[in-house]
Write a protein that holds these residues in place. Structure first.
Motif, short mmCIF file in Angstrom:
data_model
loop_
_atom_site.label_atom_id
_atom_site.label_comp_id
_atom_site.label_asym_id
_atom_site.label_seq_id
_atom_site.Cartn_x
_atom_site.Cartn_y
_atom_site.Cartn_z
N PRO A 1 0.70 -1.00 0.03
CA PRO A 1 -0.12 0.03 0.01
C PRO A 1 0.88 1.22 0.01
N MET A 2 2.17 1.23 0.64
CA MET A 2 2.86 2.53 0.82
C MET A 2 3.40 2.96 -0.75
N ILE A 3 4.09 2.01 -1.46
CA ILE A 3 4.49 2.61 -2.57
C ILE A 3 3.31 3.06 -3.63
N THR A 4 1.99 2.35 -3.27
CA THR A 4 0.95 2.63 -4.25
C THR A 4 0.47 4.18 -4.01
N ASP A 5 0.32 4.41 -2.60
CA ASP A 5 0.18 5.75 -1.97
C ASP A 5 1.14 6.83 -2.26
N PHE A 6 2.28 6.56 -2.28
CA PHE A 6 3.42 7.40 -2.59
C PHE A 6 3.25 8.02 -4.00
N PHE A 7 2.92 7.48 -4.86
CA PHE A 7 2.83 7.65 -6.36
C PHE A 7 1.46 7.71 -7.04
N SER A 8 0.53 7.68 -5.89
CA SER A 8 -0.93 7.57 -6.50
C SER A 8 -1.24 8.98 -7.29
N ASP A 9 -0.68 10.23 -6.98
CA ASP A 9 -0.98 11.34 -7.38
C ASP A 9 -0.07 11.89 -8.63
N THR A 10 0.59 10.72 -9.12
CA THR A 10 1.65 11.14 -10.20
C THR A 10 1.15 10.68 -11.57
N SER A 11 1.94 10.97 -12.83
CA SER A 11 1.69 10.66 -13.92
C SER A 11 2.01 8.85 -14.10
N LEU B 1 19.61 7.92 7.49
CA LEU B 1 20.03 8.92 5.96
C LEU B 1 18.90 8.35 5.03
N MET B 2 18.78 7.11 4.84
CA MET B 2 18.01 6.59 3.65
C MET B 2 16.31 7.06 4.16
N TYR B 3 16.03 6.99 5.55
CA TYR B 3 14.74 7.29 5.68
C TYR B 3 14.41 8.88 5.43
N ALA B 4 15.45 9.88 5.74
CA ALA B 4 15.41 11.12 5.62
C ALA B 4 15.26 11.21 3.91
N TRP C 1 11.73 13.17 2.65
CA TRP C 1 12.02 14.86 1.92
C TRP C 1 11.87 14.65 0.48
N VAL C 2 12.28 13.53 -0.17
CA VAL C 2 12.41 13.74 -1.76
C VAL C 2 12.02 12.27 -2.42
N GLY C 3 11.29 11.41 -1.49
CA GLY C 3 11.17 10.16 -1.97
C GLY C 3 10.05 10.02 -2.93
N ASP C 4 8.82 10.92 -2.88
CA ASP C 4 8.03 10.94 -3.92
C ASP C 4 8.15 11.66 -5.20
N SER C 5 9.28 12.29 -5.27
CA SER C 5 9.63 12.76 -6.48
C SER C 5 10.59 11.89 -7.59
N SER C 6 10.98 10.91 -6.99
CA SER C 6 11.80 9.92 -8.02
C SER C 6 11.29 8.53 -7.50
N LYS C 7 10.57 7.77 -8.28
CA LYS C 7 10.44 6.35 -8.02
C LYS C 7 11.76 5.31 -7.85
N PRO C 8 12.58 5.61 -8.66
CA PRO C 8 13.90 4.78 -8.49
C PRO C 8 14.60 5.34 -7.19
N LEU C 9 14.59 6.62 -6.61
CA LEU C 9 15.16 6.94 -5.48
C LEU C 9 14.47 6.37 -4.27
N CYS D 1 16.21 3.61 -1.53
CA CYS D 1 16.28 3.82 -0.45
C CYS D 1 15.67 2.43 0.25
N ALA D 2 14.50 2.24 0.20
CA ALA D 2 13.86 1.35 0.60
C ALA D 2 14.65 -0.08 0.64
N LEU D 3 15.12 -0.37 -0.53
CA LEU D 3 16.16 -1.58 -0.58
C LEU D 3 17.17 -1.64 0.47
#
Length: 443
Positions: free
Chosen positions: A252-262, A310-313, A317-325, A329-331
């Motif tokens: 659910p988290m990755i779905t929510d993070f990018f639900s409002d993106t293209s 650092l990965m959580y930070a 702050w910028v996780g929803d701007s880049s799916k690869p990032l 970080c999660a990995l």
């Protein structure tokens, strides 16, 4: 059931596959998030409610490991693996009945309580034995086995998703999936029961009995009275809380993070993300724990906790701007999460010796029980409250991510406080040799 002693010429490399057969099975717990959307839809549950079987399972894992650790040391790994097989498989069968009758409490009881006991006993069943088989590389040895627990979801996640697609995601389909899990894992875990062996004593004392073990040796009862034990308890609890918060809510988290993106994330892609996390979890358990044999346990935990924060930070702050990032970080976080589990038995061995390391490890896993409640509760409760407030997407998780950073910092400080155990806690060599002789005679 007497501990099976290896005959002369028995290869120690047959023991890790025995451990893996159990750990790969009980590692299914990490694929629980695949069932969450179906359960929520079929039984009208909230995200917090659907997390309850997983949370209770982790609680029971820690409690059963703590209370059963001494029994595992006394009765041996075959007894422990048998108990784990019965409880874990029975938990799935009870859950299947609960899903079929739409009695959610039975799923909680079956998967969470009964299955959780199987998780705990199964998790610690090979640890002490592996350390005794591989005294030269304890980090690698425990990493091989515990790698299976992290990698269980790599198999179970796509397998479970496929079954839900084939059987259906209603209560009947969920019941059938649970039934297949229970029967299949019973067969697979039986391989470990029949294959596992304990090593023969290699050193003999002057009186003909087993020689005392070398180095510092501390009993389980004494270990829990030391500050070192409680520092490691905090270290494990903080590291697990940070990792399990993502893992339980992964799909659910990755779905929510990018639900409002293209580029929104589909259900199948979310299940693939869970499998990737499982792979990172598994790789971290063998990779980082083996690295700890080279650079030391304290140093490797500095990496887990410091770099993890650092990965959580970055995600916050910028996780929803880049799916690869976000994914990278999660990995990394999940590799540290898995590495922390695999390294902790070797850390305990360094501090307390091998005398009762299995029982000490079992007691320490109460930290996992605590984290199993804290991690999902923090992420799910905050996400539910934010959703009620009208928020969506990545904003559902901002507060919980900041909390995780703080917890990792606390764990980092606790790791810095770890020092060698005071000599007053060491056991006399004569008592140790006597206890070893008594255990062998009872076998």
């Amino acid at each position: 059931m007497s501990p099976p002693v290896a005959p002369p010429g028995w290869s120690r490399w047959l023991v890790p596959p025995a451990a893996l057969s159990v750990h790969l099975s009980i590692g299914q717990a990490y694929a629980w998030s695949v069932f969450k959307p179906s359960l929520e839809s079929a039984l009208d549950l909230s995200g917090t409610q659907s997390a309850l079987p997983f949370q209770l399972g982790i609680v029971m894992l820690g409690l059963s490991a703590a209370f059963g650790g001494t029994l595992v040391e006394r009765n041996g790994p075959r007894w422990a693996m048998t108990v784990a097989l019965i409880c874990f498989s029975s938990g799935f069968l009870l859950s299947a009945l609960g899903a079929a009758t739409e009695q959610y409490w039975l799923i909680v009881f079956g998967y969470g309580f009964v299955g959780g006991i199987g998780l705990g006993i199964g998790y610690i069943s090979p640890v002490s034995t592996l350390i005794k088989w591989f005294p030269d590389r304890p980090g690698m040895a425990t990493g091989i086995a515990i790698m299976g627990f992290g990698g269980g979801a790599l198999i179970a996640s796509p397998w479970s998703a496929q079954m839900l697609e084939s059987f259906g995601s209603d209560s009947s389909g969920i019941a059938q999936a649970f039934l297949v899990h229970g029967l299949t894992y019973a067969v697979f875990m039986s391989l470990g029961v029949f294959l596992v062996r304990v090593p023969r004593p290699t050193k003999i004392a002057a009186d003909g009995g087993p020689a005392p073990l070398e180095g510092v040796q501390v009993s389980a009862n004494s270990a829990i009275r030391t500050p070192q034990f409680w520092c490691l308890w905090v270290v494990l609890c903080m590291n697990v809380t940070a990792g399990i918060g993502i893992l339980e809510k992964a799909a659910p988290m990755i779905t929510d993070f990018f639900s409002d993106t293209s580029t929104p994330v589909s259900v199948s892609a979310a299940a693939g993300f869970v499998a990737l996390l499982s792979a990172a979890n598994m790789a971290g358990r063998i990779g980082w724990s083996s690295t700890s044999d080279l650079i030391g346990r304290k140093n490797i935990y500095r990496v887990y906790l410091g770099v993890g924060a650092l990965m959580y930070a970055l995600i916050a702050w910028v996780g929803d701007s880049s799916k690869p990032l976000f994914i990278c970080c999660a990995l990394v976080i999940l590799s540290f999460y898995g590495g922390g589990f695999a390294t902790i038995p070797a850390y305990l061995k360094d501090l307390f010796g091998t005398y009762q390391v299995g029982a000490i490890h079992g007691r320490l896993l109460t930290a996992w029980s605590t984290a199993g409640v804290l991690g999902p509760l923090i992420v799910n409760w905050i996400a539910d409250r934010q959703e009620e407030a009208g928020k969506s997407g990545a904003s559902l998780y901002g507060t919980s991510l900041i909390i995780m950073i703080g917890l990792l910092v606390i764990g980092f400080v606790a790791n810095e406080l770890v020092r060698p155990v005071n000599a007053r806690h060491h056991i006399p060599a004569q008592k140790e040799a006597s206890d070893v002789t008594e255990r062998q005679q009872s076998a």
